[in-house]
Write a protein that holds these residues in place. Structure first.
Motif, PDB file in Angstrom:
ATOM      1  N   GLY A   4      -2.992  39.757  15.422  1.00 14.65           N
ATOM      2  CA  GLY A   4      -2.992  38.937  16.883  1.00 14.65           C
ATOM      3  C   GLY A   4      -4.145  38.927  17.770  1.00 14.65           C
ATOM      4  O   GLY A   4      -3.976  38.298  18.827  1.00 14.65           O
ATOM      5  N   ASP A   5      -5.091  39.413  17.360  1.00 18.90           N
ATOM      6  CA  ASP A   5      -6.374  39.187  18.096  1.00 18.90           C
ATOM      7  C   ASP A   5      -7.079  38.037  17.610  1.00 18.90           C
ATOM      8  O   ASP A   5      -6.621  37.399  16.460  1.00 18.90           O
ATOM      9  CB  ASP A   5      -7.381  40.495  18.087  1.00 18.90           C
ATOM     10  N   ASP A   6      -8.126  37.536  18.226  1.00 16.24           N
ATOM     11  CA  ASP A   6      -8.758  36.239  17.952  1.00 16.24           C
ATOM     12  C   ASP A   6      -9.443  36.407  16.671  1.00 16.24           C
ATOM     13  O   ASP A   6      -9.591  35.536  15.856  1.00 16.24           O
ATOM     14  CB  ASP A   6      -9.823  36.030  19.149  1.00 16.24           C
ATOM     15  N   ALA A   7     -10.109  37.637  16.246  1.00 20.67           N
ATOM     16  CA  ALA A   7     -10.886  37.777  15.027  1.00 20.67           C
ATOM     17  C   ALA A   7     -10.098  38.812  14.309  1.00 20.67           C
ATOM     18  O   ALA A   7      -9.536  39.713  14.915  1.00 20.67           O
ATOM     19  CB  ALA A   7     -12.259  37.869  15.203  1.00 20.67           C
ATOM     20  N   ALA A   8     -10.450  39.168  13.067  1.00 20.70           N
ATOM     21  CA  ALA A   8     -10.002  40.298  12.302  1.00 20.70           C
ATOM     22  C   ALA A   8     -10.827  41.547  12.700  1.00 20.70           C
ATOM     23  O   ALA A   8     -12.011  41.138  12.329  1.00 20.70           O
ATOM     24  CB  ALA A   8      -9.713  40.044  10.717  1.00 20.70           C
ATOM     25  N   LEU A  63     -10.273  36.594   4.114  1.00 16.71           N
ATOM     26  CA  LEU A  63      -9.579  35.690   4.967  1.00 16.71           C
ATOM     27  C   LEU A  63      -9.502  34.272   4.322  1.00 16.71           C
ATOM     28  O   LEU A  63     -10.099  33.935   3.412  1.00 16.71           O
ATOM     29  CB  LEU A  63     -11.014  35.410   5.793  1.00 16.71           C
ATOM     30  N   ALA A  65      -8.180  30.456   4.805  1.00 13.97           N
ATOM     31  CA  ALA A  65      -8.193  29.189   5.372  1.00 13.97           C
ATOM     32  C   ALA A  65      -7.498  28.257   4.670  1.00 13.97           C
ATOM     33  O   ALA A  65      -7.885  27.666   3.640  1.00 13.97           O
ATOM     34  CB  ALA A  65      -9.585  28.642   5.956  1.00 13.97           C
ATOM     35  N   GLY A  98      -6.738  34.523   8.940  1.00  8.66           N
ATOM     36  CA  GLY A  98      -7.245  33.218   8.472  1.00  8.66           C
ATOM     37  C   GLY A  98      -6.858  32.109   9.233  1.00  8.66           C
ATOM     38  O   GLY A  98      -6.817  32.600  10.706  1.00  8.66           O
ATOM     39  N   ASN A  99      -6.605  31.112   8.704  1.00  9.73           N
ATOM     40  CA  ASN A  99      -6.529  29.716   9.679  1.00  9.73           C
ATOM     41  C   ASN A  99      -5.563  28.828   8.884  1.00  9.73           C
ATOM     42  O   ASN A  99      -5.697  28.778   7.725  1.00  9.73           O
ATOM     43  CB  ASN A  99      -7.759  29.290   9.792  1.00  9.73           C
TER      44      ASN A  99
ATOM     45  N   SER B  20     -13.862  36.139  11.378  1.00  8.88           N
ATOM     46  CA  SER B  20     -13.103  35.182  11.857  1.00  8.88           C
ATOM     47  C   SER B  20     -13.406  33.759  10.932  1.00  8.88           C
ATOM     48  O   SER B  20     -14.413  33.756  10.437  1.00  8.88           O
ATOM     49  CB  SER B  20     -13.663  34.592  13.230  1.00  8.88           C
ATOM     50  N   ASP B  22     -12.383  29.239  10.530  1.00  9.30           N
ATOM     51  CA  ASP B  22     -11.935  28.275  11.571  1.00  9.30           C
ATOM     52  C   ASP B  22     -12.461  27.114  10.772  1.00  9.30           C
ATOM     53  O   ASP B  22     -13.239  26.847  10.132  1.00  9.30           O
ATOM     54  CB  ASP B  22     -12.576  28.324  12.706  1.00  9.30           C
ATOM     55  N   ASP B  51     -14.344  33.004  18.614  1.00 11.87           N
ATOM     56  CA  ASP B  51     -13.174  34.104  18.322  1.00 11.87           C
ATOM     57  C   ASP B  51     -14.078  35.448  18.504  1.00 11.87           C
ATOM     58  O   ASP B  51     -13.435  36.375  18.904  1.00 11.87           O
ATOM     59  CB  ASP B  51     -12.460  34.155  17.114  1.00 11.87           C
ATOM     60  N   LEU B  52     -15.256  35.735  18.051  1.00 14.95           N
ATOM     61  CA  LEU B  52     -15.684  36.868  18.058  1.00 14.95           C
ATOM     62  C   LEU B  52     -16.431  37.036  19.529  1.00 14.95           C
ATOM     63  O   LEU B  52     -16.413  38.243  19.843  1.00 14.95           O
ATOM     64  CB  LEU B  52     -17.172  36.698  17.336  1.00 14.95           C
ATOM     65  N   ALA B  54     -14.791  36.463  22.348  1.00 13.10           N
ATOM     66  CA  ALA B  54     -13.768  37.027  23.029  1.00 13.10           C
ATOM     67  C   ALA B  54     -13.635  38.548  22.704  1.00 13.10           C
ATOM     68  O   ALA B  54     -13.063  39.208  23.520  1.00 13.10           O
ATOM     69  CB  ALA B  54     -12.456  36.278  22.664  1.00 13.10           C
ATOM     70  N   MET B  55     -14.228  38.921  21.471  1.00  9.51           N
ATOM     71  CA  MET B  55     -14.085  40.221  21.320  1.00  9.51           C
ATOM     72  C   MET B  55     -15.364  41.209  21.770  1.00  9.51           C
ATOM     73  O   MET B  55     -15.427  42.352  21.417  1.00  9.51           O
ATOM     74  CB  MET B  55     -13.798  40.504  20.023  1.00  9.51           C
ATOM     75  N   ARG B 121     -10.162  43.857  23.105  1.00 10.84           N
ATOM     76  CA  ARG B 121      -8.868  43.262  22.373  1.00 10.84           C
ATOM     77  C   ARG B 121      -7.912  42.514  23.473  1.00 10.84           C
ATOM     78  O   ARG B 121      -8.260  42.403  24.646  1.00 10.84           O
ATOM     79  CB  ARG B 121      -8.043  44.435  22.034  1.00 10.84           C
ATOM     80  N   ARG B 122      -7.104  41.660  23.068  1.00  7.56           N
ATOM     81  CA  ARG B 122      -6.315  40.792  23.878  1.00  7.56           C
ATOM     82  C   ARG B 122      -5.338  41.632  24.740  1.00  7.56           C
ATOM     83  O   ARG B 122      -4.405  41.400  25.410  1.00  7.56           O
ATOM     84  CB  ARG B 122      -5.875  39.533  23.232  1.00  7.56           C
ATOM     85  N   ALA B 186      -9.625  40.510  26.579  1.00  7.68           N
ATOM     86  CA  ALA B 186     -10.187  39.186  26.733  1.00  7.68           C
ATOM     87  C   ALA B 186      -9.664  38.334  25.397  1.00  7.68           C
ATOM     88  O   ALA B 186      -9.110  38.954  24.651  1.00  7.68           O
ATOM     89  CB  ALA B 186     -11.711  39.157  26.420  1.00  7.68           C
ATOM     90  N   ILE B 187      -9.721  36.934  25.676  1.00  8.10           N
ATOM     91  CA  ILE B 187      -9.297  36.127  24.642  1.00  8.10           C
ATOM     92  C   ILE B 187     -10.013  34.780  24.852  1.00  8.10           C
ATOM     93  O   ILE B 187     -10.534  34.384  25.789  1.00  8.10           O
ATOM     94  CB  ILE B 187      -7.697  35.924  24.838  1.00  8.10           C
ATOM     95  N   ASP B 188     -10.156  33.976  23.668  1.00  6.17           N
ATOM     96  CA  ASP B 188     -10.950  32.743  23.874  1.00  6.17           C
ATOM     97  C   ASP B 188      -9.766  31.608  24.034  1.00  6.17           C
ATOM     98  O   ASP B 188      -8.692  31.772  23.416  1.00  6.17           O
ATOM     99  CB  ASP B 188     -11.677  32.561  22.730  1.00  6.17           C
TER     100      ASP B 188
END
Lengths: 293, 293
Positions: A4-8, A63, A65, A98-99, B20, B22, B51-52, B54-55, B121-122, B186-188
């Motif tokens: 659930g975070d932006d990146a793994a 990852l 995509a 992933g995406n 991350s 995309d 995404d990075l 934001a972390m 983390r978010r 934080a989150i993007d």
């Protein structure tokens, strides 16, 4: 992973980081009726991980995509994810993120993150070393040709073996790791034995000589049967067929692992030669087209 | 990188690994006449790197997997690579490898490998903390709507600013790193301020209250001009517009960095609320559609 975070978030990695990415695109690499979504996911992951196998690396994380057409639903997506997860488990790694996006054609782009304490490179071949093959070449190429000819549901045992080789390849990560300390160079055969041997020869500044009799001895009997149906020779399929994700390596005879079969040797010089049964030498420069010319 | 090897070889990484991926897909995320190949490459990279940011992570390396239609030539490919390379340079990382395949539609899948000693983390938002915005929201969404309306070559300054915001976003890696030790979460913002605030609220088990007056104060004057043309309000664009790659963070007032603007606060509870000018509160649950209903 930070679910659930932006990146793994992976934590700390021991050893050197090794990275590989590979895409499987509908209409370019496969058609939908050639394999199930589950096999597609697994195949894409093994294919990307194979690059790490050649370096003697361990896979750590994956990852994924995905691009999915509008008519692909939750069921196919779950099946694809299941295929990825089971392939990852088999290879000792985990899909961490992933995406997913919509698009006209299916595609699966797989990034594999690995680690290696002492990565094997393709540039280390030394004169006097043997040339080793790890795995069966030619079967997947034969399977692909069968699929292109509409033989997706062929029932003969030999045909099924070839289809299976194309649909369900296995990245040889375990064998790759066992090559560390034994092999002087390694590469995975994705473009075909002749072409990838050419890459290794060029990177190493050496000549690779493939011994036809020795190579022939490694070929599966089923390959001859399917080659006859395809009106090519088994040797052609072996030299030019990609997508088997077999490893090619060089190393001293006394260090050859039991799972590796000797198919030739490294000499001073350049290029890739095929030494025929009678001792005649032919230049293989990059694939079958040149070989045949 | 091990140039010419099967996989990219990175060496050892300090800190925790952050990953991350995309994808930017033609006809789904962009049309070819909306931006140059160079901008496409740069945009895809910034978008994945966001995404990075934001972390609070640093970008280390990038893998690029391209799908190119048959009519895309070496010149466009070079331009795309140039855009990727310059974006990578701006962000302090390097493109270490990739994959190119043919397909019907353009796509650029970008994997960013980063590292973080203490990733944000978010899920860390705490009651009493402020809600911070880092960057301008709404401009890219306005730019995207202009492009969809065929205004790719609009000449008015405000229009050009919005088009530019969509075409050339910048991942806020520097700002993200400066949030470490200051921000609690934080989150993007890729899906829109309301939706991504919802993700943060859910992950943290808290309520986020956005102060309309404070948010309004952060909006660019040009956004009002373009919003009028688009027959939406600037606030709608700000709350629902994605693709700005702005950061949303929470933290104590005394730790707010100069580049962050306060747009609300964290409370006990759940969901995301908008506190209107008159003190009235509206529930924003996941985007404009719900907000409007």
């Amino acid at each position: 992973m930070g679910i659930g975070d932006d990146a793994a978030l992976l934590g700390r990695i021991q050893g050197k980081l090794v990275l590989s990415v590979d895409s499987a695109i509908e209409h370019t690499h496969f058609e939908r009726d050639w394999l199930s979504p589950e096999a597609l996911g697994a195949r894409a992951l093994h294919s990307a991980a194979s690059d790490l196998a050649a370096m003697g690396a361990a896979a750590v994380a994956v990852l994924s995509a995905l691009v999915l057409p509008a008519d692909v639903g939750a069921r196919e997506l779950r099946a694809l994810g299941k295929g990825q997860a089971s392939a990852a488990k088999m290879l000792g790694c985990v899909v961490v993120g992933g995406n997913i996006a919509r698009g006209r054609d299916w595609s699966v782009t797989t990034t594999v993150i690995g680690r290696a304490e002492a990565p094997i490179r393709r540039r280390g071949a030394q004169s006097g070393h043997e040339l080793w093959l790890i795995g069966n070449v030619g079967l997947a190429a034969a399977g692909l040709r069968l699929l292109e000819m509409g033989q997706a549901r062929a029932r003969k045992k030999a045909f099924k073996l070839c289809l299976e080789a194309w649909r369900n390849p296995r990245a040889q990560l375990r064998e790759g790791k066992l090559l560390v300390g034994r092999a002087s160079a390694a590469i995975d055969i994705s473009d075909g034995l002749a072409a990838d041997a050419g890459h290794m020869a060029r990177a190493s500044g050496k000549r690779l000589v493939i011994d036809e009799v020795a190579l022939d001895r490694t070929l599966a009997p089923e390959l001859y049967e399917v080659a006859e149906f395809l009106r090519v020779t088994a040797l052609d399929l072996a030299l030019t067929g990609g997508e088997d994700y077999v490893l090619l390596a060089t190393g001293p005879a006394r260090r050859r692992p039991t799972f590796a079969r000797r198919i030739g040797r490294v000499e001073d010089g350049a290029g890739v030669l095929l030494e025929r049964r009678g001792g005649e030498r032919m230049v293989l420069s990059g694939g079958f087209d040149h070989f045949a010319a």
